[in-house]
Design a protein around this motif. Structure first.
Motif, PDB file in Angstrom:
ATOM      1  N   GLY A   1      -5.268  -9.806   2.773  1.00 38.22           N
ATOM      2  CA  GLY A   1      -4.031 -10.176   1.779  1.00 38.22           C
ATOM      3  C   GLY A   1      -4.202 -11.814   1.337  1.00 38.22           C
TER       4      GLY A   1
ATOM      5  N   SER B   1      10.168  -5.279  -0.413  1.00 40.21           N
ATOM      6  CA  SER B   1       8.976  -5.033  -0.256  1.00 40.21           C
ATOM      7  C   SER B   1       8.642  -3.899  -1.402  1.00 40.21           C
ATOM      8  CB  SER B   1       8.699  -4.567   1.151  1.00 40.21           C
ATOM      9  OG  SER B   1       7.301  -4.246   1.380  1.00 40.21           O
TER      10      SER B   1
ATOM     11  N   GLU C   1       5.332  -1.422  -3.213  1.00 41.91           N
ATOM     12  CA  GLU C   1       3.758  -0.766  -3.208  1.00 41.91           C
ATOM     13  C   GLU C   1       3.775  -0.266  -4.660  1.00 41.91           C
ATOM     14  OE1 GLU C   1       1.763   2.749  -1.037  1.00 41.91           O
ATOM     15  OE2 GLU C   1       1.749   0.918   0.357  1.00 41.91           O
TER      16      GLU C   1
ATOM     17  N   VAL D   1      -1.672  -1.970  -3.374  1.00 49.51           N
ATOM     18  CA  VAL D   1      -1.468  -3.206  -2.570  1.00 49.51           C
ATOM     19  C   VAL D   1      -0.081  -3.089  -2.334  1.00 49.51           C
ATOM     20  CG1 VAL D   1      -3.186  -4.326  -4.034  1.00 49.51           C
ATOM     21  CG2 VAL D   1      -0.686  -4.412  -4.943  1.00 49.51           C
ATOM     22  N   ARG D   2       0.326  -3.841  -1.277  1.00 52.29           N
ATOM     23  CA  ARG D   2       2.064  -3.907  -0.920  1.00 52.29           C
ATOM     24  C   ARG D   2       2.258  -5.353  -1.058  1.00 52.29           C
ATOM     25  NH1 ARG D   2       5.833  -1.441   1.637  1.00 52.29           N
ATOM     26  NH2 ARG D   2       4.870   0.546   1.723  1.00 52.29           N
ATOM     27  N   VAL D   3       3.449  -5.809  -1.540  1.00 50.12           N
ATOM     28  CA  VAL D   3       3.893  -7.153  -1.446  1.00 50.12           C
ATOM     29  C   VAL D   3       5.199  -7.185  -0.918  1.00 50.12           C
ATOM     30  CG1 VAL D   3       2.802  -7.474  -3.955  1.00 50.12           C
ATOM     31  CG2 VAL D   3       5.059  -6.655  -3.967  1.00 50.12           C
TER      32      VAL D   3
ATOM     33  N   GLU E   1       8.262 -10.281  -0.513  1.00 53.02           N
ATOM     34  CA  GLU E   1       8.472 -11.655  -1.141  1.00 53.02           C
ATOM     35  C   GLU E   1       9.697 -12.014  -0.379  1.00 53.02           C
ATOM     36  OE1 GLU E   1       8.922 -11.725  -5.275  1.00 53.02           O
ATOM     37  OE2 GLU E   1       6.711 -11.062  -5.694  1.00 53.02           O
TER      38      GLU E   1
ATOM     39  N   CYS F   1       0.599 -10.495  -0.527  1.00 54.32           N
ATOM     40  CA  CYS F   1       0.013  -9.342  -1.244  1.00 54.32           C
ATOM     41  C   CYS F   1      -1.178  -8.930  -0.268  1.00 54.32           C
ATOM     42  CB  CYS F   1      -0.425  -9.718  -2.602  1.00 54.32           C
ATOM     43  SG  CYS F   1      -1.013  -8.167  -3.520  1.00 54.32           S
TER      44      CYS F   1
END
Length: 964
Positions: free
Chosen positions: A336, A397, A399, A412-414, A416, A433
């Motif tokens: 990440g 969150s 994806e 990807v998974r974010v 914030e 990320c």
């Protein structure tokens, strides 16, 4: 007046003394403060220089490592994209390949010295000469690919049979990299390599530096442990013959896959680092003399506080730096990176790990990150952000897919974290990320597998219900509600007792509890009145998992109606099968008995002095006898299947190892015909399986053997294996054998699985055989719950595919290696009685076999005692001591099984090993013989070597018992 003057003089003298004392005190105080101020300036100067060296040494080490990793990755990419036919398809392919090789050199000129590319039929070398000319050389086949060098790295692509040997000029590379940094006067840029210190001369590292022992030991220990460090010690420059106290900072790095222990070491002469402050301090001291004591005191206090603050700042900086190192390690492990955005969602910062995850440089990602997201995902992301800001959410969150720099979409998974000011206005965010591509692909495959399972369940005619452990209906798979007592939907959420009437509910619940507590399958047959009338059902109850139970019910009304008729038919069939079994046993015995004498005598004749013609005649007889033995085995196998005597005997084994053992059997024939045999295991194939290994091996042996037989020289054969999971621990194994052989006419395919049928049935056919191989394989496949499918085109090849059912075994099983050892293969049995003396009793009634066994024993060097039936054998054993008994089965007066049982019941004779020697080759016969006490069983026809090994084995056992 004199008294006044005297008092004034004393007063003046006192004031003067106080003035002098005060002045001296003030001057001493000023010098004291000046001295401390000088020390503070010196410490600050050293601290600043240390921080500069610490940062620079880290930058250099990381840059060197990154540059080398880039070169390594480019060469990996280069070898993975090479094709073995590059120099076989013309100049265009050669030119394209050489241009790529030159680009590699241009991109990594300062590190790469020589590049050698080895294709299957050609080896090419590239390098730059002293005039900067790009030189290509074609190496001779007998010429060594590359000289031995500790800076040589080999890159292989086994699937394409190509490899690259890269020879690196690390001295030039490290010298160039170190030369790019300027540290100031009296500074040294050194390189630690495998316990030695090298300096930089003309951009090339050379030895000649030495750090004194105590500091060197500490530095060497930290580098070997992979730790950065800062030190103070003495450095000796043996080239310039000088020694000085130095500030030393080092940062270790590695050049994978090279095994050198490396670190960048920056040195600063401590004296020179603080020399610049002396002249400045002189003028400052003059200025300080004119400052007031108060100013000096304030300045001193300020300097002291500043020094304390610097120490606190340094301590906090080290803590923060440690946190950032931990953060970097965590990001690398989780694949990440971190990014920051302002209130306008503009990317203002991103960590360097973005390149490892997505392949982009930080600046490129900051400027264009929104272009790397699809329009649909970007719209979804913006909607989530807008909604989170409007609702003042702290975080969110999401994806979605990101476009990697290599052109592939990456999941990807974010996460914030949003920031708001005191007025609730959005001020920016920080996000993480992470690469979730592998997990996403696994979830998708699991979803597809579940969908396939649901499709299978929905297509079944059975009635399937899923319950909680308390017997409450949770789910169902039902094709026809008219088969039920009440609609399936109405049963959901209710218990079995609420849905089913008494006493049926009590019967079902008893079976339910038994299956739940024992974990075993429980089968119940019951009668129920459904919407379509009175029905008979068979239901199976078992645990689906720790929290759920499942029942699978099937309408067996028709089966019940036919049971009575079937029972009568079965009784008739049993009588017929019994008669057929007796006929097969007798036929097996009558055929194998003369075959035993024939093949046995041939084995003995081969050891005699024969002329060339006699050897050829004997070989023809031997080949014919072995062919006849194979035909007899095929006929008996098919007869056993037809008679219903063939049963499945499951065992746990390593699936892939067993398949490879079967393929190795054909290795000699494959090499002889120069056939390319490929095989592949699908992703769902488990490591260990439980099914009938022997019958699966017989199927594959027949089908692969046919493929090799009907495939011409230089042809291809492919074996593909895949699996489909079914009800968690069960699996359907799919096999496909394709060949490039002669093919089969379309009108002949359907008849191939019939016994004694071949495509070419004429007397002049090219390929011989009984025509039973496919018929036996088809019957075995059906016995294992599968189906054989044949696809073929004449002169293009054939594909034979089938499936069988098995059970996944999740625990490792110790598998017995039954292959003969090299010692047994090389065992010389001639006149072995001298080395392995044994008293042997031979029990045999057939004249032919008796003659053969006498000759065999004589060849081995043994004088055996002969009994013509079981009764004589028992009497001999009572009268004499024997070390080993060879016992025939079918004999007059008393057969071998009865005789064995009697002998094993004799108190002093029960330990005599008895080896069955019979023409009865059915597994049931073998099991029966072992059950009554026989120690081993040899089915006729037997080989001389088999008899010899049995004797040797029991001789070894006898010797061990005597020693113990």
């Amino acid at each position: 007046m004199i008294e006044f003057d005297s008092k004034f003089s004393k007063s003046y003298s006192t004031a003067y003394r106080w003035f002098v004392v005060t002045g001296v005190v003030v001057v001493m105080l000023i010098f004291f403060l000046a001295f401390n101020f000088f020390n503070a300036l010196t410490d600050n100067q050293l601290d600043a220089r240390q921080q500069f060296l610490n940062k620079q040494v880290e930058l250099v080490a990381k840059e060197i490592q990154n540059r080398f990793e880039t070169t390594y990755e480019d060469l990996i990419f280069f070898v993975n994209n090479l094709e073995p036919w590059t120099y076989e398809r013309g100049n265009n392919e050669e030119i394209a390949f050489e241009m790529r090789a030159r680009r590699i050199f241009n991109n990594h000129r300062n590190i790469l010295d020589t590049l050698i590319v080895a294709f299957p039929n050609k080896t090419v070398s590239f390098h730059f000469d002293e005039r900067n000319n790009f030189i290509k050389s074609i190496l001779n086949p007998n010429e060594s690919i590359a000289t031995e060098s500790q800076n040589k790295i080999k890159f292989e692509n086994p699937s394409k049979a190509v490899e690259i040997h890269g020879i690196f000029n690390l001295d030039r590379f490290l010298g160039d990299e170190l030369g790019n940094y300027y540290l100031g006067l009296s500074s040294e840029k050194l390189l630690y390599k495998n316990g030695e210190i090298f300096g930089l001369y003309e951009y090339l590292p050379r030895s000649g530096y030495r750090i004194l022992s105590t500091t060197m030991e500490e530095l060497d220990k930290d580098i070997k442990n992979g730790l950065r460090g800062g030190y103070q010690g003495f450095l000796v420059n043996e080239i310039e013959s000088k020694q000085f106290e130095a500030i030393i900072f080092q940062y270790p790095f590695n050049l994978y896959p090279l095994e050198d222990t490396l670190s960048v070491v920056f040195i600063q002469d401590k004296r020179i680092a603080t020399a610049g402050i002396y002249s400045t301090y002189f003028y400052l001291l003059i200025g300080l003399m004119f400052l007031l004591l108060v100013v000096i005191l304030i300045l001193y206090r300020f300097i002291k506080n500043a020094r304390i603050s610097n120490e606190i700042l340094k301590e906090n900086s080290e803590k923060i730096e440690g946190l950032f190192r931990q953060q970097s390690l965590l990001l690398q492990e989780s694949k990440g990176f971190i990014y920051f955005q302002d209130a306008d969602r503009k990317m203002i910062s991103v960590s360097d790990e973005v390149k490892d995850v997505l392949g982009y440089e930080s600046e490129d990602f900051k400027a264009n990150f929104h272009k790397f997201i699809s329009k649909e995902d970007l719209k979804k992301l913006n909607n989530v952000i807008t909604e989170s800001i409007d609702n003042k959410n702290d975080n969110f969150s999401l994806e979605f897919d990101f476009l990697h720099k290599n052109g592939e979409w990456l999941r990807v998974r974010v996460f914030e974290k949003l920031f708001f000011d005191d007025l609730g206005q959005f001020t920016g965010n920080v996000g993480i990320c992470t690469d979730s591509n592998e997990r996403y692909l696994s979830e998708q495959e699991l979803l597809r597998s579940n969908n396939r399972l649901i499709s299978v369940l929905k297509s079944l005619p059975d009635i399937i219900f899923i319950y909680s452990n308390e017997g409450v209906f949770l789910d169902y798979f039902v094709q026809d509600d008219s088969m039920l007592i009440s609609p399936a939907k109405e049963s959901m959420g209710k218990s079995i007792n609420e849905v089913l009437p008494e006493p049926l509910s009590e019967e079902i619940m008893n079976g339910f509890e038994k299956a739940r507590t024992s974990g075993k399958l429980v089968t119940i047959e019951f009668e129920a009145l459904s919407k379509s009338g009175k029905k008979f059902f068979e239901t199976r109850l078992f645990k689906l998992d720790e929290e759920r139970m499942i029942s699978i019910a099937r309408d067996i009304t028709g089966q019940k109606l036919w049971e009575k008729g079937l029972q009568e038919a079965m009784e008739s069939a049993e009588l017929s099968n019994k008669a057929k079994s007796e006929f097969l046993a007798n036929m097996s015995h009558e055929i194998r008995t003369p075959m035993n004498g024939l093949l046995g005598i041939i084995g003995l004749m081969e050891k005699t002095q024969l002329s060339k013609d006699q050897k050829e005649f004997l070989q023809v007889i031997k080949d014919s006898g072995q062919s006849l033995s194979v035909i007899i085995n095929d006929i008996l196998d098919y007869s056993k299947i037809e008679a219903g005597m063939m049963k499945l005997e499951g065992s746990v084994f390593h699936f892939k190892n067993e398949i490879e053992k079967i393929l190795k059997i054909f290795s000699a024939l494959i090499q002889e015909k120069n056939i390319k045999l490929k095989y592949q295991f699908g992703p769902l194939i488990p490591e260990y399986l439980e099914l009938d290994k022997e019958k699966l091996g017989q199927i594959l042996f027949n089908l692969i053997g046919n493929a090799i037989k009907f495939t011409p020289n230089d042809g291809e054969i492919s074996l593909q294996m895949s699996g489909e999971l079914f009800l968690e621990s069960n699996i359907i194994l799919n096999f496909s054998i394709s060949d490039s052989g002669i093919g089969i006419p379309e009108d002949k395919i359907s008849s191939l699985i019939e016994p004694f049928v071949q495509v070419d049935g004429s007397a002049t056919r090219e390929y011989r055989g009984t025509g039973l191989g496919l018929a036996i394989s088809n019957k075995l496949i059906e016995l294992m719950g599968g189906e054989l499918r044949i696809e073929s085109k004449e002169n293009k090849g054939s594909t034979f595919s089938f499936n069988v059912f098995g059970k996944i075994w999740k625990e490792e099983e110790q598998i017995l290696d039954v292959t003969s050892s090299k010692e047994e293969e090389d065992f010389n049995w001639e006149q072995m009685a001298d080395s392995f003396p044994m008293e042997i009793l031979l029990v045999e009634d057939n004249e032919t076999n008796l003659k053969f066994m006498k000759m065999l024993m004589k060849e081995l060097g043994y004088e055996v005692v002969i009994a013509f039936n079981g009764l004589e054998a028992v009497n001999f054993v009572k009268e004499r001591d024997f070390d080993l008994i060879f016992m025939d089965i079918q004999m007059p007066k008393m057969n071998g099984l009865e005789a064995t049982k009697i002998i094993k019941d004799l108190e002093r004779k029960k330990n005599i090993p008895i080896v069955g020697l019979s023409a009865n080759a059915f597994q049931g016969d073998i099991n029966e013989a072992l059950a009554v006490g026989m120690d081993a069983y040899l089915a006729k026809p037997v080989q001389v070597k088999d008899i010899a090994l049995i004797i040797k084995k029991h001789f070894d056992i006898k010797v061990k018992k005597e020693i113990n």
